[in-house]
Design an enzyme around this catalytic site. Structure first.
Site, PDB file in Angstrom:
ATOM      1  N   THR A 120       0.816  -1.216   0.000  1.00 49.21           N
ATOM      2  CA  THR A 120       0.000   0.000   0.000  1.00 49.21           C
ATOM      3  C   THR A 120       0.847   1.263   0.000  1.00 49.21           C
ATOM      4  O   THR A 120       1.894   1.338   0.659  1.00 49.21           O
ATOM      5  CB  THR A 120      -0.924   0.015   1.236  1.00 49.21           C
TER       6      THR A 120
ATOM      7  N   TYR B 107      -1.903  -0.670  10.145  1.00 48.63           N
ATOM      8  CA  TYR B 107      -2.089  -1.326   8.848  1.00 48.63           C
ATOM      9  C   TYR B 107      -0.871  -1.111   7.962  1.00 48.63           C
ATOM     10  O   TYR B 107      -0.280  -2.064   7.434  1.00 48.63           O
ATOM     11  CB  TYR B 107      -3.356  -0.799   8.170  1.00 48.63           C
TER      12      TYR B 107
END
Length: 297
Positions: free
Chosen positions: A112, A136
């Site tokens: 990401t 995350y």
């Protein structure tokens, strides 16, 4: 190549299965249950990232792995960070161990762009420093670090906001705005709606995995690529596009502004030059037009 896709039942996973099949590869879907109804998969294998025995069976006989399985919700990661490290980091390490035991030498990993944190409005490139702002992103960065120690030829794709197609997540911006227009309901917006993000069509993101497989680096080497449209779109612009395409007004309810970066826009130049990948379907109007048509049909 015979390619195992972890997380194959997900929104992006299904698109990757389709892209692999269209490119002439043999896609093997790794899912939690073999009862899953999967298209574009030559075979379905049931396994969990935290079940080492099942992982060993899942990777048996494949040439490469596209690793998409994991947890992805930012707010949830802040409430339960250890679970995110357990699945995203420890689960990736378990997969790497299974690949090593089965002598599977190729990997493409879904990461990401959130790893970069707030870039101060600069275009997001591979040269920017890592600055993960939440568990995350940190769990994905830790997984990347584990991949770097592996003997496989590995490509890491740092993805922008994946959108378009039949997005099943009603919490993401485009489905939320389209749902408000369809139901003639007000839409809650944080602040004044000027926050800018980069949206890459799910089919473009899926093709990046095929491009990564077909342009792997040398064994024992990891290459990172930023994957995005290269264009920034504000919340207001998404709303305006939905109103124009649907012909319906979207009333707004403004909430306090969230503490978040004002602009995150990717620069996919490296992926274009080295992988031959371009975001062919990631225009906002085209994405929203397709999604509105799918809702109406």
């Amino acid at each position: 190549m015979r390619v195992l896709v972890t997380g194959a039942a997900g929104y992006l996973g299904r698109a990757v299965l389709s892209a692999l099949t269209e490119a002439g590869h043999e896609a093997v879907a790794m899912v939690h249950s073999q009862r899953s109804n999967m298209t574009n998969a030559k075979e379905i294998r049931a396994a969990d990232l935290l079940d080492s025995a099942a992982l060993r069976r899942a990777v048996d006989g494949v040439d490469a792995v596209c690793h998409l399985a994991g947890l992805t919700r930012v707010r949830e990661s802040m409430a339960d960070p250890l679970r995110y490290f357990g699945v995203n980091t420890v689960g990736t390490i378990a997969l790497l161990d299974a690949m090593a035991a089965a002598e599977v030498p190729r990997l493409v990993f879904a990461s990401t762009c959130a790893i970069y944190g707030d870039v101060g409005g600069r275009p997001i490139t591979e040269e920017l420093p890592d600055n993960p702002p939440h568990p995350y992103a940190s769990s994905k960065l830790a997984a990347e670090s584990a991949i770097e120690t592996h003997d496989a030829a590995a490509v890491v794709l740092r993805l922008s906001n994946v959108a378009g197609g039949r997005d099943p997540d009603p919490t993401r911006l485009m489905p939320r705005v389209l749902g408000a227009a369809a139901r003639n309901e007000p839409l809650e917006v944080n602040g004044d709606g000027t926050t800018v993000r980069d949206y890459v069509h799910v089919s473009d993101a899926a093709r990046a995995f095929v491009a990564g497989l077909e342009h792997l680096p040398a064994p024992g080497t990891t290459e990172r690529y930023v994957i995005g449209s290269g264009r920034g779109t504000s919340v207001r612009q998404v709303i305006a596009a939905v109103e124009q395409i649907s012909g319906r007004h979207v009333a707004l309810t403004h909430r306090p502004a969230a503490s978040e970066p004002s602009s995150l826009v990717s620069d996919p130049t490296k992926a274009s030059r080295q992988l031959g990948w371009v975001p062919a379907c990631s225009g906002i109007d085209a994405m929203i037009g397709q999604m509105w048509h799918d809702r109406s049909s």
